[in-house]
Write an enzyme that holds these catalytic residues in place. Structure first.
Site, PDB file in Angstrom:
ATOM      1  N   ARG A   1      -4.238   4.734  -8.014  1.00 21.81           N
ATOM      2  CA  ARG A   1      -3.460   5.842  -7.448  1.00 21.81           C
ATOM      3  C   ARG A   1      -2.033   5.831  -8.001  1.00 21.81           C
ATOM      4  O   ARG A   1      -1.338   6.844  -7.964  1.00 21.81           O
ATOM      5  CB  ARG A   1      -3.428   5.749  -5.915  1.00 21.81           C
ATOM      6  CG  ARG A   1      -4.778   6.020  -5.268  1.00 21.81           C
ATOM      7  CD  ARG A   1      -4.723   5.844  -3.771  1.00 21.81           C
ATOM      8  NE  ARG A   1      -4.327   4.497  -3.399  1.00 21.81           N
ATOM      9  CZ  ARG A   1      -4.163   4.093  -2.125  1.00 21.81           C
ATOM     10  NH1 ARG A   1      -4.364   4.942  -1.145  1.00 21.81           N
ATOM     11  NH2 ARG A   1      -3.816   2.854  -1.854  1.00 21.81           N
TER      12      ARG A   1
ATOM     13  N   HIS B   1      -0.143  11.730  -2.816  1.00 18.35           N
ATOM     14  CA  HIS B   1      -0.045  10.365  -3.334  1.00 18.35           C
ATOM     15  C   HIS B   1      -1.416   9.707  -3.440  1.00 18.35           C
ATOM     16  O   HIS B   1      -1.557   8.675  -4.076  1.00 18.35           O
ATOM     17  CB  HIS B   1       0.865   9.552  -2.419  1.00 18.35           C
ATOM     18  CG  HIS B   1       0.274   9.366  -1.055  1.00 18.35           C
ATOM     19  ND1 HIS B   1       0.102  10.415  -0.179  1.00 18.35           N
ATOM     20  CD2 HIS B   1      -0.238   8.274  -0.440  1.00 18.35           C
ATOM     21  CE1 HIS B   1      -0.469   9.974   0.919  1.00 18.35           C
ATOM     22  NE2 HIS B   1      -0.684   8.681   0.790  1.00 18.35           N
ATOM     23  N   ASP B   2      -2.428  10.285  -2.777  1.00 18.51           N
ATOM     24  CA  ASP B   2      -3.754   9.655  -2.758  1.00 18.51           C
ATOM     25  C   ASP B   2      -4.665  10.217  -3.843  1.00 18.51           C
ATOM     26  O   ASP B   2      -4.320  11.155  -4.545  1.00 18.51           O
ATOM     27  CB  ASP B   2      -4.380   9.828  -1.371  1.00 18.51           C
ATOM     28  CG  ASP B   2      -3.875   8.774  -0.386  1.00 18.51           C
ATOM     29  OD1 ASP B   2      -3.526   7.660  -0.829  1.00 18.51           O
ATOM     30  OD2 ASP B   2      -3.830   9.067   0.822  1.00 18.51           O
TER      31      ASP B   2
ATOM     32  N   GLU C   1      -3.553  13.365   9.470  1.00 19.61           N
ATOM     33  CA  GLU C   1      -4.208  13.029   8.203  1.00 19.61           C
ATOM     34  C   GLU C   1      -5.663  12.733   8.528  1.00 19.61           C
ATOM     35  O   GLU C   1      -6.016  11.631   8.921  1.00 19.61           O
ATOM     36  CB  GLU C   1      -3.557  11.817   7.530  1.00 19.61           C
ATOM     37  CG  GLU C   1      -4.035  11.668   6.098  1.00 19.61           C
ATOM     38  CD  GLU C   1      -4.484  10.269   5.681  1.00 19.61           C
ATOM     39  OE1 GLU C   1      -4.881  10.095   4.524  1.00 19.61           O
ATOM     40  OE2 GLU C   1      -4.467   9.346   6.514  1.00 19.61           O
TER      41      GLU C   1
ATOM     42  N   ASP D   1       0.835  -1.204   0.000  1.00 21.13           N
ATOM     43  CA  ASP D   1       0.000   0.000   0.000  1.00 21.13           C
ATOM     44  C   ASP D   1       0.874   1.260   0.000  1.00 21.13           C
ATOM     45  O   ASP D   1       0.668   2.179   0.799  1.00 21.13           O
ATOM     46  CB  ASP D   1      -0.954  -0.025   1.223  1.00 21.13           C
ATOM     47  CG  ASP D   1      -1.973   1.116   1.185  1.00 21.13           C
ATOM     48  OD1 ASP D   1      -2.246   1.639   0.092  1.00 21.13           O
ATOM     49  OD2 ASP D   1      -2.491   1.479   2.264  1.00 21.13           O
TER      50      ASP D   1
ATOM     51  N   GLN E   1      -3.266  -5.355   6.010  1.00 19.70           N
ATOM     52  CA  GLN E   1      -3.024  -4.300   7.008  1.00 19.70           C
ATOM     53  C   GLN E   1      -3.929  -4.561   8.206  1.00 19.70           C
ATOM     54  O   GLN E   1      -5.142  -4.352   8.134  1.00 19.70           O
ATOM     55  CB  GLN E   1      -3.326  -2.917   6.401  1.00 19.70           C
ATOM     56  CG  GLN E   1      -2.296  -2.485   5.367  1.00 19.70           C
ATOM     57  CD  GLN E   1      -2.762  -1.310   4.520  1.00 19.70           C
ATOM     58  OE1 GLN E   1      -3.857  -1.326   3.967  1.00 19.70           O
ATOM     59  NE2 GLN E   1      -1.930  -0.301   4.389  1.00 19.70           N
TER      60      GLN E   1
ATOM     61  N   ARG F   1       3.460  12.771  10.499  1.00 17.88           N
ATOM     62  CA  ARG F   1       2.135  12.734   9.861  1.00 17.88           C
ATOM     63  C   ARG F   1       1.381  11.537  10.430  1.00 17.88           C
ATOM     64  O   ARG F   1       1.730  10.389  10.154  1.00 17.88           O
ATOM     65  CB  ARG F   1       2.286  12.582   8.346  1.00 17.88           C
ATOM     66  CG  ARG F   1       0.963  12.409   7.594  1.00 17.88           C
ATOM     67  CD  ARG F   1       1.255  12.025   6.158  1.00 17.88           C
ATOM     68  NE  ARG F   1       0.080  11.909   5.310  1.00 17.88           N
ATOM     69  CZ  ARG F   1      -0.636  10.792   5.164  1.00 17.88           C
ATOM     70  NH1 ARG F   1      -0.353   9.693   5.843  1.00 17.88           N
ATOM     71  NH2 ARG F   1      -1.648  10.770   4.321  1.00 17.88           N
TER      72      ARG F   1
ATOM     73  N   HIS G   1      -2.582   0.641  11.758  1.00 18.88           N
ATOM     74  CA  HIS G   1      -2.372  -0.781  11.453  1.00 18.88           C
ATOM     75  C   HIS G   1      -0.904  -1.117  11.239  1.00 18.88           C
ATOM     76  O   HIS G   1      -0.076  -0.223  11.068  1.00 18.88           O
ATOM     77  CB  HIS G   1      -3.169  -1.170  10.201  1.00 18.88           C
ATOM     78  CG  HIS G   1      -3.043  -0.156   9.093  1.00 18.88           C
ATOM     79  ND1 HIS G   1      -4.000   0.785   8.837  1.00 18.88           N
ATOM     80  CD2 HIS G   1      -2.048   0.102   8.206  1.00 18.88           C
ATOM     81  CE1 HIS G   1      -3.621   1.562   7.832  1.00 18.88           C
ATOM     82  NE2 HIS G   1      -2.437   1.162   7.438  1.00 18.88           N
TER      83      HIS G   1
ATOM     84  N   ASP H   1      -1.033   9.037  10.327  1.00 22.69           N
ATOM     85  CA  ASP H   1      -1.809   8.491   9.214  1.00 22.69           C
ATOM     86  C   ASP H   1      -3.143   7.913   9.688  1.00 22.69           C
ATOM     87  O   ASP H   1      -3.186   7.221  10.705  1.00 22.69           O
ATOM     88  CB  ASP H   1      -0.958   7.383   8.557  1.00 22.69           C
ATOM     89  CG  ASP H   1      -1.681   6.686   7.436  1.00 22.69           C
ATOM     90  OD1 ASP H   1      -2.010   7.360   6.449  1.00 22.69           O
ATOM     91  OD2 ASP H   1      -1.945   5.475   7.563  1.00 22.69           O
TER      92      ASP H   1
HETATM   93  C1  GLC Z   1      -3.651   6.871   4.368  1.00 21.83           C
HETATM   94  C2  GLC Z   1      -2.692   6.962   3.210  1.00 21.83           C
HETATM   95  C3  GLC Z   1      -3.131   6.040   2.118  1.00 21.83           C
HETATM   96  C4  GLC Z   1      -3.200   4.633   2.668  1.00 21.83           C
HETATM   97  C5  GLC Z   1      -4.077   4.581   3.929  1.00 21.83           C
HETATM   98  C6  GLC Z   1      -3.951   3.276   4.629  1.00 21.83           C
HETATM   99  O1  GLC Z   1      -4.904   7.319   4.035  1.00 21.83           O
HETATM  100  O2  GLC Z   1      -2.609   8.281   2.758  1.00 21.83           O
HETATM  101  O3  GLC Z   1      -2.260   6.087   1.026  1.00 21.83           O
HETATM  102  O4  GLC Z   1      -3.739   3.778   1.694  1.00 21.83           O
HETATM  103  O5  GLC Z   1      -3.686   5.560   4.853  1.00 21.83           O
HETATM  104  O6  GLC Z   1      -2.753   3.199   5.338  1.00 21.83           O
END
Ligand code: GLC
Length: 596
Positions: free
Chosen positions: A490, A365-366, A298, A113, A224, A254, A156, A256
């Site tokens: 993506r 990146h998303d 995030e 991922d 995950q 960051r 995760h 996540d």
């Molecule tokens: C966040 C990341 C994304 C990832 C997700 C799961 O949203 O930006 O790219 O798939 O977390 O870890």
């Protein structure tokens, strides 16, 4: 020196104890947490401690006008960390002050991922280098005035993380690090209220594990495994790893997918109050051990939920958050040549407390998830579903008259939901114009691209580019040829940095040069005192729905900017003597717009 740590801890100790005990009611783990903090403080280098003191004396350091950020993948930009350290001149040339490197900790290959499946929170992935390379890089960046941001994937681990491997081998201590269930009874109850993140590429929220003979909660991909933050061991272990990264010189963390970390039956398992307890504790931990380090959340949520992640001025949580809703509204305004939703969103954000700070971005990146404010759409007579369909078809280039080239992400036929992928340049029309060898279309595309960057640079917070945006990098369609990447669209905007095209940045007349110069001008604009940390940014009027008017004010000065989201010249009528009397109305609009 330990006195410094004790003094900081004593400022926070009551609240920290109280929150920890409220959540875990476990004094042993509370002591373990404090021990971990003390140890990390002892291990922190003198140089980083100096930075801590400097930033304690200057808490606004990340809110200044010179902040300019970029996000990138180490391998796509340079190969590995050592090679990246050799390419700092490219970052310095852009006067960057902030670099977010995509996840670079140990990960399984090839399915990870994009690095968000972590195998070890304390080791750099061998394909990218070593912990020593990371420490050397952060030192070099620090010298260049660039703060490094890394992800802390809180929600995760990879199913190949040592904890997961032990859980799979039957170790109940480690099974308690995750959410494991012997049959479907509880998973089915969860599924009733838990939405899906990847309905198309990874449906469902649970995965059967044959080795354990149990169902595991997996909000994202099956590989995950969601961590169980009801277990204090998980929180303390994560704190230890976070402080380890901080001691390697990482300055921005960051966090996540943070809204997802606490699970509760009968809820959406997002944004629960316990998440805020954890983020608040994390903030206090950093303020005690390494106050130079800040938290970026995030939080891909509507402004209603977003605001809570800042905490209050007395009990702050994140230092800054991604400006997700404005990002989405910018793309929506561009496709519809209508700024009303965007303006409403900006006005809504203005009601957030003063200490809120944003990372403004167009692309990362998303994907772009079309989470617009449906109440506002209804008020404006816009059908939310039809508008969403318009947007995702527009940006995949399938709507008549669309200039964009992109792809859908996680299209869900059941709900009609889909998100969009593509680079900023391709979504703005550069790719199509080049393909069609249409010079005029190319000029328009570049203007659109710069228009969006200009708004970003003008807003409250600081702008962060996706690496490649500065040279108009196009979609990388060849990801479809790589079996490990093909399933995730993506990857369309995650391709190798094009160093040959980058060389053209200094050649006048090239599209690379146009963008490069445009961005340099924005950086220059941000040197003005109107970009001081406490300057205000408001919207103005609603006379012309194609033009966004923003006003920036500091003590001595006011700046007004007009952003024209249509391709035609626009006039913006105002009857305010204040606005008309200003000497300095900057038309940042790449298409003509003037006040009459
Ligand atoms: C966040 C990341 C994304 C990832 C997700 C799961 O949203 O930006 O790219 O798939 O977390 O870890």
């Amino acid at each position: 020196m330990t006195d410094v740590f004790s003094a900081r801890l004593s400022r926070h100790e009551d609240e920290l104890d109280w929150l920890f005990m409220e959540l875990y009611n476990d004094r042993w783990w509370l002591n373990a947490l404090k021990h971990t903090m003390g140890q990390a403080y002892e291990e922190r280098s003198k140089e980083l401690k100096r930075l801590d003191s400097a930033r304690e004396a200057d808490p606004d350091w990340y809110r200044r006008g010179n902040m300019f950020g970029m996000t990138m993948y180490t391998d796509l930009f340079a190969g590995d960390l050592k090679a990246l350290a050799g390419k700092l001149s490219y970052l310095k040339e852009q006067k960057l002050t902030y670099l977010h490197l995509m996840p670079l900790l140990k990960m399984p290959h090839p399915h990870n991922d994009g690095g968000y499946a972590v195998e070890s929170f304390e080791e750099v992935d061998p394909a990218l280098g070593t912990n020593e390379d990371l420490a050397a890089l952060t030192a070099k960046l620090r010298k260049a005035g660039i703060s490094l941001c890394l992800d802390v994937v809180m929600n995760h681990t990879a199913d190949t993380h040592e904890w997961a491997m032990r859980a799979k081998a039957g170790d109940s201590t480690y099974q308690a690090y995750y959410h494991c269930f012997e049959d479907r009874t509880i998973p089915d109850q969860y599924e009733r209220t838990m939405p899906q993140v990847f309905p198309n590429t990874a449906p469902g929220n649970f995965t059967w594990n044959e080795e354990m003979h149990q169902w595991v909660l997996t909000t994202f991909h099956p590989y995950q495994w969601d961590l169980n933050y009801r277990n204090p061991a998980v929180f303390v272990e994560m704190v230890k790893s976070i402080l380890h990264l901080a001691n390697l010189g990482v300055e921005v963390l960051r966090i996540d997918a943070v809204p997802y970390i606490w699970k509760e039956l009968g809820t959406s398992c997002r944004n629960l109050p316990q998440v805020h307890t954890i983020v608040r504790m994390l903030r206090m931990v950093l303020e005690c051990v390494c106050p130079a380090v800040i938290l970026k959340g995030e939080v891909v949520m509507a402004p209603r939920e977003l605001a809570a992640y800042y905490g209050t001025p007395e009990k702050p949580e994140c230092h800054m958050l991604y400006n997700v809703s404005v990002m989405v509204n910018l793309w929506s305004a561009l496709a519809s040549r209508d700024v009303r939703l965007l303006k409403a969103q900006l006005d809504a954000l203005n009601s957030l407390p003063e200490h809120c700070w944003f990372v403004n971005y167009l692309r990362c990146h998303d994907d772009i998830g079309w989470g617009l404010d449906e109440d506002e759409e209804h008020r404006l007579g816009i059908d939310p579903q039809l508008h969403k369909e318009y947007l995702y078809h527009f940006y995949e280039g399938k709507f008549p008259g669309s200039w964009a080239k992109g792809e859908l992400y996680n299209y869900d036929p059941a709900t009609g939901d889909a998100r969009s992928c593509g680079t900023a340049a391709s979504l703005c029309g550069v790719e199509k114009a080049l393909e069609e060898k249409d010079g005029q279309a190319l000029q328009l595309a570049l203007r659109r691209d710069l228009l969006l960057h200009s708004v970003m640079a003008f807003l409250k917070g600081f702008p962060m580019m996706n690496c490649g945006d500065e040279i108009g990098q196009l979609n990388g369609w060849d990801y479809k040829q790589d079996a490990a990447l093909a399933e995730d669209s993506r990857n369309l905007h995650r391709s190798k940095f094009d160093w040959t095209k980058a060389k053209r940045r200094s050649i006048p007349g090239t599209l690379q040069n146009t963008l490069w110069q445009g961005l340099a001008e924005l950086r220059q604009m941000r040197a003005d005192c109107c970009f001081a940390p406490d300057a205000s940014v408001t919207t103005w009027g609603a006379d012309n729905t194609a033009v966004l008017v923003l006003v920036r004010k500091c003590d001595e000065q006011t700046m007004v900017a007009l952003f024209n989201f249509s391709e035609q010249e626009q006039q913006f009528r105002v009857d305010s003597p204040f606005l008309l009397g200003l000497p300095d109305v900057v038309s940042l609009a790449p298409y003509e717009a003037k006040i009459v």
